[in-house]
Scaffold this active site. Structure first.
Site, PDB file in Angstrom:
ATOM      1  N   HIS A  52       0.809  -1.224   0.000  1.00 34.65           N
ATOM      2  CA  HIS A  52       0.000   0.000   0.000  1.00 34.65           C
ATOM      3  C   HIS A  52       0.841   1.272   0.000  1.00 34.65           C
ATOM      4  O   HIS A  52       0.313   2.352  -0.295  1.00 34.65           O
ATOM      5  CB  HIS A  52      -0.918   0.049   1.226  1.00 34.65           C
ATOM      6  CG  HIS A  52      -1.969  -1.004   1.252  1.00 34.65           C
ATOM      7  ND1 HIS A  52      -2.833  -1.248   0.203  1.00 34.65           N
ATOM      8  CD2 HIS A  52      -2.287  -1.910   2.216  1.00 34.65           C
ATOM      9  CE1 HIS A  52      -3.647  -2.234   0.522  1.00 34.65           C
ATOM     10  NE2 HIS A  52      -3.347  -2.670   1.719  1.00 34.65           N
ATOM     11  N   ASP A  84      -2.835 -10.597  -2.355  1.00 35.04           N
ATOM     12  CA  ASP A  84      -3.330 -10.090  -1.079  1.00 35.04           C
ATOM     13  C   ASP A  84      -4.774  -9.627  -1.300  1.00 35.04           C
ATOM     14  O   ASP A  84      -5.129  -9.155  -2.377  1.00 35.04           O
ATOM     15  CB  ASP A  84      -2.451  -8.907  -0.636  1.00 35.04           C
ATOM     16  CG  ASP A  84      -2.844  -8.370   0.730  1.00 35.04           C
ATOM     17  OD1 ASP A  84      -2.096  -8.591   1.693  1.00 35.04           O
ATOM     18  OD2 ASP A  84      -3.907  -7.712   0.818  1.00 35.04           O
ATOM     19  N   ASP A  92      -4.740 -12.727   3.528  1.00 31.36           N
ATOM     20  CA  ASP A  92      -5.979 -12.172   4.073  1.00 31.36           C
ATOM     21  C   ASP A  92      -7.180 -12.426   3.169  1.00 31.36           C
ATOM     22  O   ASP A  92      -8.285 -11.978   3.467  1.00 31.36           O
ATOM     23  CB  ASP A  92      -5.833 -10.680   4.407  1.00 31.36           C
ATOM     24  CG  ASP A  92      -4.921  -9.920   3.462  1.00 31.36           C
ATOM     25  OD1 ASP A  92      -4.535  -8.795   3.827  1.00 31.36           O
ATOM     26  OD2 ASP A  92      -4.615 -10.433   2.366  1.00 31.36           O
TER      27      ASP A  92
HETATM   28  C1  LIG Z   1      -9.791   2.399   9.886  1.00 36.99           C
HETATM   29  C2  LIG Z   1     -10.410   2.788   8.599  1.00 36.99           C
HETATM   30  N1  LIG Z   1     -11.171   3.894   8.504  1.00 36.99           N
HETATM   31  N2  LIG Z   1     -11.582   3.969   7.243  1.00 36.99           N
HETATM   32  C3  LIG Z   1     -12.448   5.034   6.698  1.00 36.99           C
HETATM   33  C4  LIG Z   1     -11.070   2.894   6.549  1.00 36.99           C
HETATM   34  C5  LIG Z   1     -11.263   2.584   5.100  1.00 36.99           C
HETATM   35  C6  LIG Z   1     -10.344   2.129   7.406  1.00 36.99           C
HETATM   36  N3  LIG Z   1      -9.725   0.948   7.047  1.00 36.99           N
HETATM   37  N4  LIG Z   1      -8.552   0.712   7.400  1.00 36.99           N
HETATM   38  C7  LIG Z   1      -7.867  -0.424   6.975  1.00 36.99           C
HETATM   39  C8  LIG Z   1      -8.520  -1.635   6.706  1.00 36.99           C
HETATM   40  C9  LIG Z   1      -7.779  -2.728   6.264  1.00 36.99           C
HETATM   41  C10 LIG Z   1      -6.404  -2.614   6.072  1.00 36.99           C
HETATM   42  C11 LIG Z   1      -5.665  -3.795   5.554  1.00 36.99           C
HETATM   43  C12 LIG Z   1      -4.430  -3.717   5.087  1.00 36.99           C
HETATM   44  C13 LIG Z   1      -3.804  -4.909   4.493  1.00 36.99           C
HETATM   45  O1  LIG Z   1      -3.843  -6.003   4.985  1.00 36.99           O
HETATM   46  N5  LIG Z   1      -3.232  -4.749   3.310  1.00 36.99           N
HETATM   47  O2  LIG Z   1      -2.725  -5.795   2.640  1.00 36.99           O
HETATM   48  C14 LIG Z   1      -5.769  -1.411   6.340  1.00 36.99           C
HETATM   49  C15 LIG Z   1      -6.489  -0.327   6.795  1.00 36.99           C
HETATM   50 ZN   LIG Z   2      -4.101  -7.169   2.837  1.00 38.85          ZN
END
Ligand SMILES: Cc1nn(C)c(C)c1/N=N/c1ccc(/C=C/C(=O)NO)cc1
Ligand SMILES: [Zn+2]
Length: 369
Positions: A143, A180, A268
């Site tokens: 990311h 992923d 995941d």
């Molecule tokens: C908190 C929050 N707040 N909001 C609005 C959002 C959209 C939020 N999600 N956060 C996230 C949700 C999932 C991941 C996974 C990362 C991974 O495993 N990558 O391979 C990272 C951040």
């Molecule tokens: Zn992921």
């Protein structure tokens, strides 16, 4: 078959704290402290299963060498690098940029070791030391974008390794497959206008980052047509993923003919992951790896380098990761005691609405010259 394996205990010392990766604990809002989903356990348990299963004795151990600043700067801005170094020197560390990607003191050195670990694995494959390799690194990277980390990622580990392969080692075409469950937005952004790096992301539709990874994100400028995105519906199981491999990934790799295939390997998408809603089993990962190896044998001498990304089920990540490494190394299956449970879920067969999404993207493959 010689498969390289890279892991280092320091990856288990990357400190992501107790904000659960979703929001800082806040009693007034009812948010209790909770171990960050991106924690050492899911990687350490995979490593220990590799050891306890005996597979470790069939793998060629590779020692990670930290990425240099010059190597990191092939992807990231000087300002971002300096900020990470500065915050990493603080007693309580800092955050890569979105408030969800914390690191403790010394987090810079660990993130540089993760990026360098992927470089080391890619070099071992390219110089023929090993046929293929798996770099079990942490923090993840897919990311991270040039000027910021996000989604638990600090540096773009695979993007940095791909840039190194092209700019320092003279490699031509590189394909990067991201299985992923979240969109590989960072890796895609680095090469979005580059026709010599094909990025293919299989992810659950619109989970993270928000509004990222649509099928119509296909690259830009010279790179138009060299980014493929398959936004799979929630609930996609083994057959949906394998249909995506057969209909999009393998045909694209046959046309693109990379000199090496890199993989952003998160687990995941597994049927037991807390942060998404797919249903892939260890059999699904085993078969995805098998298909990738077959096309790698066809087009690039079997050269595959895998970099660990997400995957948050402490119970199932170990068996999914083991399945990938057993397949890469040609070793028999140790066994997956969870498989009878998850393979019994209804819905593993290819569903019409999944096929529709995949067939749309399959139509874009012909544009790869
Ligand atoms: C908190 C929050 N707040 N909001 C609005 C959002 C959209 C939020 N999600 N956060 C996230 C949700 C999932 C991941 C996974 C990362 C991974 O495993 N990558 O391979 C990272 C951040
Ligand atoms: Zn992921």
């Amino acid at each position: 078959m010689t498969t390289g394996y890279l892991y280092h205990e320091l990856f288990g010392w990357h400190d992501t704290g107790t904000n659960a990766g979703l929001a800082p604990s806040d009693p007034a809002a009812g948010l209790q402290p909770f171990v960050h989903f991106e924690n050492a356990e899911t990687k350490r348990r995979l490593h220990e299963l590799i050891v306890v299963s005996g597979l470790i004795d069939k793998l060629e151990r590779i020692r990670p060498v930290s990425a240099t600043e010059e190597q990191i700067l092939r992807v990231h801005t000087p300002e971002y690098l300096e900020r990470i170094k500065t915050e990493s020197a603080l007693p309580k560390g800092g955050d890569a940029g979105d408030g969800l990607s914390p690191f403790g003191r010394g987090g810079y050195e660990i993130a540089a070791l993760a990026a360098g670990g992927v470089i080391t694995a890619v070099e071992a494959v390219l110089n023929g030391t090993v046929d293929n390799a798996y770099a079990l690194v942490r923090p993840p990277g897919h990311h991270a974008v040039a000027s910021s980390g996000m989604g638990f990622c600090i540096f773009g580990n695979l993007a940095i390794a791909a840039k190194h392969a092209r700019e320092a080692l003279g490699v031509g075409r590189i394909a990067i497959l991201d299985w992923d469950v979240h969109h590989g937005n960072g890796t895609q952004s680095v090469f979005y206008d580059d026709p010599d790096v094909l990025t293919v992301s299989l992810h659950q539709d619109n989970v993270f980052p928000p509004n990222s990874g649509a099928a119509l994100e296909r690259g830009e400028g010279e790179g138009s047509g060299y980014a493929l995105n398959v936004p799979l519906p929630p609930g996609t199981g083994d057959q949906g993923y394998l249909y995506a491999m057969d209909s999009v990934v393998v045909p694209a790799l046959r046309r693109f003919r990379p000199e090496i295939i890199l993989v952003a390997s998160g687990f995941d998408a597994s049927a037991m992951d807390p942060l998404s809603r797919q249903m892939v089993t260890s059999t699904g990962y085993r078969e995805m790896t098998r298909r990738l190896m077959d096309v790698a044998d066809e087009v690039c001498g079997g050269r595959i380098a895998v970099s660990h990304e997400g995957g948050y089920s402490p119970v199932y990540v170990p068996f999914c990761g083991l399945a990938v490494m057993e397949t890469l190394s040609g070793q028999p299956a140790f066994g997956d005691p969870v498989l009878p449970i998850v393979s019994g879920f209804a819905g593993h067969d290819l569903q019409a609405h999944q096929k529709q999404v995949i067939d749309e993207v399959a139509g874009f493959v012909a544009d790869i010259a």
